[in-house]
Design an enzyme around this catalytic site. Structure first.
Site, PDB file in Angstrom:
ATOM      1  N   THR A   7      37.094 -30.248  90.910  1.00 57.47           N
ATOM      2  CA  THR A   7      37.673 -31.574  91.142  1.00 57.47           C
ATOM      3  C   THR A   7      36.678 -32.694  90.908  1.00 57.47           C
ATOM      4  OG1 THR A   7      39.214 -30.703  92.742  1.00 57.47           O
ATOM      5  CG2 THR A   7      38.724 -33.026  92.922  1.00 57.47           C
ATOM      6  N   SER A  52      37.368 -23.697  89.670  1.00 59.03           N
ATOM      7  CA  SER A  52      36.597 -22.594  90.255  1.00 59.03           C
ATOM      8  C   SER A  52      37.468 -21.391  90.599  1.00 59.03           C
ATOM      9  CB  SER A  52      35.797 -23.058  91.464  1.00 59.03           C
ATOM     10  OG  SER A  52      36.616 -23.146  92.595  1.00 59.03           O
ATOM     11  N   THR A  83      35.615 -26.487  94.838  1.00 58.73           N
ATOM     12  CA  THR A  83      35.441 -26.062  96.228  1.00 58.73           C
ATOM     13  C   THR A  83      36.105 -24.708  96.516  1.00 58.73           C
ATOM     14  OG1 THR A  83      37.402 -27.328  96.840  1.00 58.73           O
ATOM     15  CG2 THR A  83      35.259 -28.392  97.143  1.00 58.73           C
ATOM     16  N   GLN A 271      38.622 -11.040 110.939  1.00 56.00           N
ATOM     17  CA  GLN A 271      39.521 -12.033 110.338  1.00 56.00           C
ATOM     18  C   GLN A 271      39.311 -13.404 110.955  1.00 56.00           C
ATOM     19  OE1 GLN A 271      43.634 -10.802 110.712  1.00 56.00           O
ATOM     20  NE2 GLN A 271      43.260  -8.856 109.684  1.00 56.00           N
TER      21      GLN A 271
END
Ligand code: ASP
Length: 337
Positions: A7, A52, A83, A271
């Site tokens: 971005t 990305s 990102t 997690q």
């Protein structure tokens, strides 16, 4: 400064309205402040620049090659990166650049640099300042880091935690190496220094035969078995509940045990966005230990996955990989007994 894409260097396509990567010179046009920095900056860009989401091990190798070929000519490196997968790239680079003793600072932005409210300018300028920062002639942060908004973080400890906020990254299990506000306040005692005195040793071999298995209540034997029986599979990052817990159903434990016996290394990570796996805490964790699954302690999924790719890329045996997964190579985990 290496512009990979993302971005930060994107502009809006006037016809479709979609964000597309733009020529790197656009960045310099939009940040005339760069010319005012005391640093002399050379730039290089991926051709073509990529979102990305298209990052892979070949692109990491390309980055490692660029950094190692230019290593002696620069004080530090800034990698501009999307990102979305920045935490994976930062983790991979931390393993691939052995004996690093110069800063490699990854940054990007949530809003394109051409947009008025962009976060890209600040991130870019701060990243350059940090990459050039020295104390007593030595770089202050000779690590692979992510600089984003208010924090400079060890790269292999970070995760993208927000798709919209300017503070999009966090390092939950290790404090930031610097806090960025009016001043850049470094916590120098947290910084890792290459103690070997050996020259940079770039690594170019990554084995992609790894997978992430995220368990969930109700996961079926078919799902687990299909994943664990992927041809050539070598390593599994298994994302479990809380402090490393998973189902105690016999079919599940049998499937894990059989995979371990076939030489597959299964690493247990949580997690949760922070905290550590402690496999001895509950009976469920104990059962996992008995199958031969190993603890990933407080490592992130991104770091565990790229570390497995790195270790298997160097033709290590499952036993050797397990031993290395239990130790911190470049500050990527904290051991808990
Ligand atoms: N999709 C973009 C990328 O990761 C998002 C960003 O740059 O923030 O390349």
């Amino acid at each position: 400064m290496i512009y990979t894409g993302g971005t930060i260097g994107m502009i809006e396509n006037s016809e479709t309205g979609a964000l597309e990567s733009f020529n790197f010179h656009h960045l310099l046009d939009n940040v005339p402040e760069l010319k005012k920095l005391g640093s002399s900056i050379s730039t290089l860009q991926f051709d073509p620049p990529i979102d990305s989401s298209d990052m892979d091990q070949d692109k990491w190798v390309e980055l490692v090659r660029i950094i190692s070929e230019n290593y002696n000519y620069f004080d530090g490196f800034v990698v501009l990166h999307g990102t979305d997968t920045m935490a994976y790239t930062a983790s991979a680079l931390s393993f691939m650049l052995e004996n690093l003793d110069k800063p490699v600072i990854l940054t990007g932005s949530q809003l394109p640099i051409g947009v008025l409210r962009t976060d890209g300018k600040e991130n870019l300028i701060t990243a350059i300042e940090i990459a050039a920062a020295k104390e007593n002639g030595k770089p202050i942060v000779p690590e692979v880091c992510i600089l984003f908004e208010n924090f400079l973080m060890r790269g292999n400890r970070t995760r993208k935690i927000n798709a919209e906020n300017f503070n999009a990254f966090r390092s939950q299990n290790y404090p930031p190496l610097a806090r960025v506000g009016i001043h850049i306040k470094y916590d120098t005692h947290l910084v890792l220094h290459n103690s070997t005195n050996r020259p940079l040793r770039p690594h170019y071999l990554m084995d992609p035969n790894v997978v992430v298995l995220k368990i969930f209540p109700g996961i079926t034997p078919q799902t687990v078995n299909s994943i664990l029986n992927i041809p050539n599979l070598k390593g599994v990052v298994m994302e479990t509940f809380g402090s490393g817990n998973a189902m105690t159903k016999q079919w599940f434990l049998n499937a894990l045990k059989a995979a371990v016996e076939r030489g597959i290394v299964i690493v247990n990570v949580t997690q949760c966005s922070g905290g550590s796996v402690q496999m001895g805490l509950y009976e469920t964790g104990n059962k996992l230990s008995e199958t031969g699954v190993i603890s990933g302690y407080d490592i992130t999924t991104e770091a565990a996955l790229t570390k497995l790719m790195f270790l298997f890329g160097h033709n290590m045996t499952p036993q050797e990989v397990k031993e290395h997964m239990r130790a911190a190579l470049v500050g990527e985990l904290t051991l808990h007994i």
